[in-house]
Write a protein that holds these residues in place. Structure first.
Motif, PDB file in Angstrom:
ATOM      1  N   PHE A 198       0.837  -1.186   0.000  1.00  0.00           N
ATOM      2  CA  PHE A 198       0.000   0.000   0.000  1.00  0.00           C
ATOM      3  C   PHE A 198       0.881   1.247   0.000  1.00  0.00           C
ATOM      4  CE2 PHE A 198      -3.298  -2.641   2.302  1.00  0.00           C
ATOM      5  CZ  PHE A 198      -4.284  -2.525   1.334  1.00  0.00           C
ATOM      6  N   THR A 199       0.355   2.321  -0.554  1.00  0.00           N
ATOM      7  CA  THR A 199       0.964   3.624  -0.325  1.00  0.00           C
ATOM      8  C   THR A 199       0.417   4.164   0.994  1.00  0.00           C
ATOM      9  OG1 THR A 199      -0.788   4.875  -1.435  1.00  0.00           O
ATOM     10  CG2 THR A 199       1.043   4.051  -2.803  1.00  0.00           C
ATOM     11  N   VAL A 200       1.055   5.178   1.525  1.00  0.00           N
ATOM     12  CA  VAL A 200       0.573   5.800   2.757  1.00  0.00           C
ATOM     13  C   VAL A 200      -0.845   6.324   2.567  1.00  0.00           C
ATOM     14  CG1 VAL A 200       0.901   7.763   4.319  1.00  0.00           C
ATOM     15  CG2 VAL A 200       2.873   6.383   3.616  1.00  0.00           C
ATOM     16  N   ASP A 201      -1.099   6.984   1.458  1.00  0.00           N
ATOM     17  CA  ASP A 201      -2.426   7.557   1.210  1.00  0.00           C
ATOM     18  C   ASP A 201      -3.499   6.481   1.080  1.00  0.00           C
ATOM     19  OD1 ASP A 201      -1.565  10.160   1.328  1.00  0.00           O
ATOM     20  OD2 ASP A 201      -1.207  10.343  -0.835  1.00  0.00           O
ATOM     21  N   GLU A 202      -3.141   5.348   0.503  1.00  0.00           N
ATOM     22  CA  GLU A 202      -4.133   4.270   0.352  1.00  0.00           C
ATOM     23  C   GLU A 202      -4.578   3.738   1.711  1.00  0.00           C
ATOM     24  OE1 GLU A 202      -2.976   2.360  -4.027  1.00  0.00           O
ATOM     25  OE2 GLU A 202      -1.958   1.639  -2.211  1.00  0.00           O
ATOM     26  N   VAL A 203      -3.647   3.562   2.649  1.00  0.00           N
ATOM     27  CA  VAL A 203      -4.014   3.084   3.981  1.00  0.00           C
ATOM     28  C   VAL A 203      -4.880   4.122   4.701  1.00  0.00           C
ATOM     29  CG1 VAL A 203      -3.163   2.359   6.242  1.00  0.00           C
ATOM     30  CG2 VAL A 203      -1.942   1.662   4.174  1.00  0.00           C
ATOM     31  N   VAL A 250       1.579   7.115   8.196  1.00  0.00           N
ATOM     32  CA  VAL A 250       0.162   6.759   8.136  1.00  0.00           C
ATOM     33  C   VAL A 250      -0.565   7.289   9.371  1.00  0.00           C
ATOM     34  CG1 VAL A 250      -1.489   4.853   8.209  1.00  0.00           C
ATOM     35  CG2 VAL A 250       0.481   4.721   6.680  1.00  0.00           C
ATOM     36  N   ALA A 251      -0.025   6.972  10.540  1.00  0.00           N
ATOM     37  CA  ALA A 251      -0.676   7.382  11.785  1.00  0.00           C
ATOM     38  C   ALA A 251      -0.710   8.905  11.923  1.00  0.00           C
ATOM     39  CB  ALA A 251       0.053   6.758  12.972  1.00  0.00           C
ATOM     40  N   LYS A 252       0.387   9.553  11.551  1.00  0.00           N
ATOM     41  CA  LYS A 252       0.462  11.009  11.668  1.00  0.00           C
ATOM     42  C   LYS A 252      -0.546  11.690  10.748  1.00  0.00           C
ATOM     43  CE  LYS A 252       3.791  14.829  11.516  1.00  0.00           C
ATOM     44  NZ  LYS A 252       5.220  15.199  11.299  1.00  0.00           N
ATOM     45  N   LYS A 253      -0.684  11.163   9.545  1.00  0.00           N
ATOM     46  CA  LYS A 253      -1.622  11.760   8.593  1.00  0.00           C
ATOM     47  C   LYS A 253      -3.057  11.583   9.069  1.00  0.00           C
ATOM     48  CE  LYS A 253      -2.141  12.409   3.652  1.00  0.00           C
ATOM     49  NZ  LYS A 253      -1.554  12.157   2.319  1.00  0.00           N
ATOM     50  N   LEU A 254      -3.359  10.413   9.631  1.00  0.00           N
ATOM     51  CA  LEU A 254      -4.698  10.187  10.169  1.00  0.00           C
ATOM     52  C   LEU A 254      -5.004  11.161  11.301  1.00  0.00           C
ATOM     53  CD1 LEU A 254      -4.856   6.285  10.214  1.00  0.00           C
ATOM     54  CD2 LEU A 254      -6.430   7.784   8.982  1.00  0.00           C
ATOM     55  N   ARG A 255      -4.049  11.341  12.198  1.00  0.00           N
ATOM     56  CA  ARG A 255      -4.278  12.204  13.358  1.00  0.00           C
ATOM     57  C   ARG A 255      -4.281  13.685  12.982  1.00  0.00           C
ATOM     58  NH1 ARG A 255      -6.292   8.350  16.592  1.00  0.00           N
ATOM     59  NH2 ARG A 255      -4.755   7.068  17.671  1.00  0.00           N
ATOM     60  N   LYS A 256      -3.290  14.114  12.229  1.00  0.00           N
ATOM     61  CA  LYS A 256      -3.086  15.538  11.979  1.00  0.00           C
ATOM     62  C   LYS A 256      -3.942  16.088  10.847  1.00  0.00           C
ATOM     63  CE  LYS A 256       0.104  16.375  15.079  1.00  0.00           C
ATOM     64  NZ  LYS A 256      -0.140  17.311  16.198  1.00  0.00           N
ATOM     65  N   GLU A 257      -4.027  15.352   9.746  1.00  0.00           N
ATOM     66  CA  GLU A 257      -4.745  15.873   8.580  1.00  0.00           C
ATOM     67  C   GLU A 257      -6.228  15.531   8.590  1.00  0.00           C
ATOM     68  OE1 GLU A 257      -2.879  15.080   4.840  1.00  0.00           O
ATOM     69  OE2 GLU A 257      -0.840  15.406   5.621  1.00  0.00           O
ATOM     70  N   HIS A 258      -6.578  14.383   9.180  1.00  0.00           N
ATOM     71  CA  HIS A 258      -7.977  13.955   9.169  1.00  0.00           C
ATOM     72  C   HIS A 258      -8.612  14.011  10.554  1.00  0.00           C
ATOM     73  CE1 HIS A 258      -7.930  12.501   4.965  1.00  0.00           C
ATOM     74  NE2 HIS A 258      -6.659  12.212   5.220  1.00  0.00           N
ATOM     75  N   ASP A 259      -7.833  14.427  11.535  1.00  0.00           N
ATOM     76  CA  ASP A 259      -8.338  14.554  12.907  1.00  0.00           C
ATOM     77  C   ASP A 259      -9.007  13.260  13.355  1.00  0.00           C
ATOM     78  OD1 ASP A 259      -8.477  15.969  15.201  1.00  0.00           O
ATOM     79  OD2 ASP A 259     -10.160  17.241  14.623  1.00  0.00           O
ATOM     80  N   PHE A 260      -8.389  12.136  13.039  1.00  0.00           N
ATOM     81  CA  PHE A 260      -8.925  10.818  13.369  1.00  0.00           C
ATOM     82  C   PHE A 260      -8.586  10.488  14.816  1.00  0.00           C
ATOM     83  CE2 PHE A 260      -8.384   6.133  13.509  1.00  0.00           C
ATOM     84  CZ  PHE A 260      -9.676   5.761  13.171  1.00  0.00           C
ATOM     85  N   ASN A 261      -9.606  10.220  15.620  1.00  0.00           N
ATOM     86  CA  ASN A 261      -9.404   9.932  17.040  1.00  0.00           C
ATOM     87  C   ASN A 261      -9.719   8.485  17.402  1.00  0.00           C
ATOM     88  OD1 ASN A 261      -8.762  12.697  18.135  1.00  0.00           O
ATOM     89  ND2 ASN A 261     -10.699  13.107  17.087  1.00  0.00           N
TER      90      ASN A 261
END
Length: 417
Positions: A87-92, A128-139
């Protein structure tokens, strides 16, 4: 071979991830924000049942099944002839967000084969984790693999974004690990565990002083041991687990029954590791963590392996008749916990209830004691204790009537009594 679609990648990399069992309750609480997405409760994850009975799930995948190592027990080893993809980071990130919005999952468990180097792989997991937390505000819940050999800086950053980290030891001894995975060593796994232990403890201290200090892996760390692919007995395995709990402050040690995936001569020729052995190890582990049993209470030089036909708590009681009967109205808490059929909640209720009156059989049943198991080891207001003089086979018949069955009964699977 043409370019694979995301769906095809998902099919391959989710199937490869099924051999990693070290994912469940996080112990982390991450509250949602006003414009955020999801939240992480302190309950179980990964198709597990929580303490309140909920069944929860997560997206469990590998970032890639390419790997530079050739571990005999691993389906993604470099010598295995399988279809490779990544997977790419964006795909995950997109998969996680879309699955969560459709209410398919409550979080992400992300592991990976090691490609190029440990740091190269770990950096992508962190992204992956950083993008979820920072860009998508995933909690929601995030569990990441901490790759052995990765830098402390990357491990620390992973801890900032993940609820739990895990470093898998895999084999129960250095000798066995070197036999099936010559490129790996215990040191590779122990060093990141030690670093993370320090970082997690330091984070907790800082948060006591400063409310907004960053959390580092608030759900702690875990590991996995493959059972049945090496000759170590249960005593060796449980002593290692106890060492990890005490010295590395791990939250969980997971036991994965070896599943034959190759005819490599370094591995044993077995159909599969008995499911009950895996289950007995979990039961013994539970006794160590929640019932405060010493390892030597469960296994020792005379009994180095857990009994497949009887649960470890009952086995301990039958091997130690001098500890019984336990007077339920006078005994201390830890002695009551040693009684088969008495769980942690029941023991606490007994301690509280006996302050007001002398307890009898009916009281104990209402409290939650499993009387058909406990009756052989208890003295209470109206019980008559009789020493079991029967043979071992008859004792087992008393304790677990279904033990001879080839299927696993709910009694055998109980981890709480």
């Amino acid at each position: 071979m043409g370019k694979l679609s995301v769906v095809q990648k998902l099919e391959i990399l989710s199937d490869a991830a099924k051999y990693d069992v070290s994912c469940a309750s996080s112990g982390s609480k991450r509250k949602n924000t006003k414009n955020g997405l999801g939240n992480s409760s302190g309950m179980g994850i990964c198709h597990s049942y929580t303490q309140d009975g909920r069944c929860v799930s997560l997206l469990k995948i590998l970032l890639t099944n390419f790997c530079i190592f050739d571990c005999a027990y691993c389906v993604t080893r470099k010598s295995n002839d399988i279809r490779r993809t990544a997977f790419t980071v964006d795909e995950v990130v997109d998969l996680t967000i879309n699955f969560y919005k459709r209410n398919y999952i409550e979080g992400l468990f992300l592991s990976s084969g090691i490609f190029k180097s440990a740091d190269y792989t770990m950096e992508r997991l962190v992204r992956v984790a950083k993008k979820l937390r920072k860009e998508h505000d995933f909690n929601g819940y995030i569990h990441l693999k901490a790759i052995p050999g990765a830098s402390d800086e990357l491990l620390y950053e992973a801890g900032l974004y993940a609820d739990r980290l895990s470093v898998n030891i895999e084999m129960p001894s250095e000798k066995s690990l070197k036999l099936v995975a010559p490129e790996k060593s215990f040191k590779d796994a122990m060093e990141p565990m030690e670093y993370l232990k320090g970082a997690i403890q330091e984070s907790k201290i800082e948060r006591q002083k400063f409310r907004h200090a960053p959390k580092v892996s608030p759900g702690g760390q875990s590991t996995q041991l493959v059972i049945g692919a090496s000759p170590e007995n249960d005593k060796h395995i449980l002593e290692l687990s106890d060492q990890l709990y005490v010295e590395k402050k791990l939250k969980r040690v997971y036991y994965s029954g070896y599943v034959p995936i190759s005819d490599d001569p370094r591995l044993p020729i077995v159909d599969k590791t008995p499911v009950l052995r895996e289950n007995r190890l979990y039961q013994a582990d539970w006794l160590m963590r929640f019932y405060k049993f010493d390892v030597n209470d469960i296994v020792n030089d005379e009994f180095p392996d857990l009994d497949i036909d009887i649960d470890p708590k009952a086995a301990h009681a039958l091997r130690n008749p001098h500890l019984f009967p336990v007077d339920i109205n006078k005994a201390e808490y830890h002695s009551i916990l040693k009684i088969p059929g008495v769980g942690v909640k029941s023991a606490k209720k007994i301690i509280a209830a006996r302050k007001f009156r002398k307890l009898n059989i009916e009281h104990l049943k209402k409290i939650g004691v499993i009387w058909k198991r406990a009756q052989f080891f208890i003295e209470c207001g109206d019980s008559k204790y009789t020493v079991l003089n029967a043979s071992s086979a008859i004792k087992r018949q008393f304790m677990l009537p279904a033990a001879k069955s080839t299927t696993i009964s709910s009694t055998q699977l109980s981890l709480f009594q």
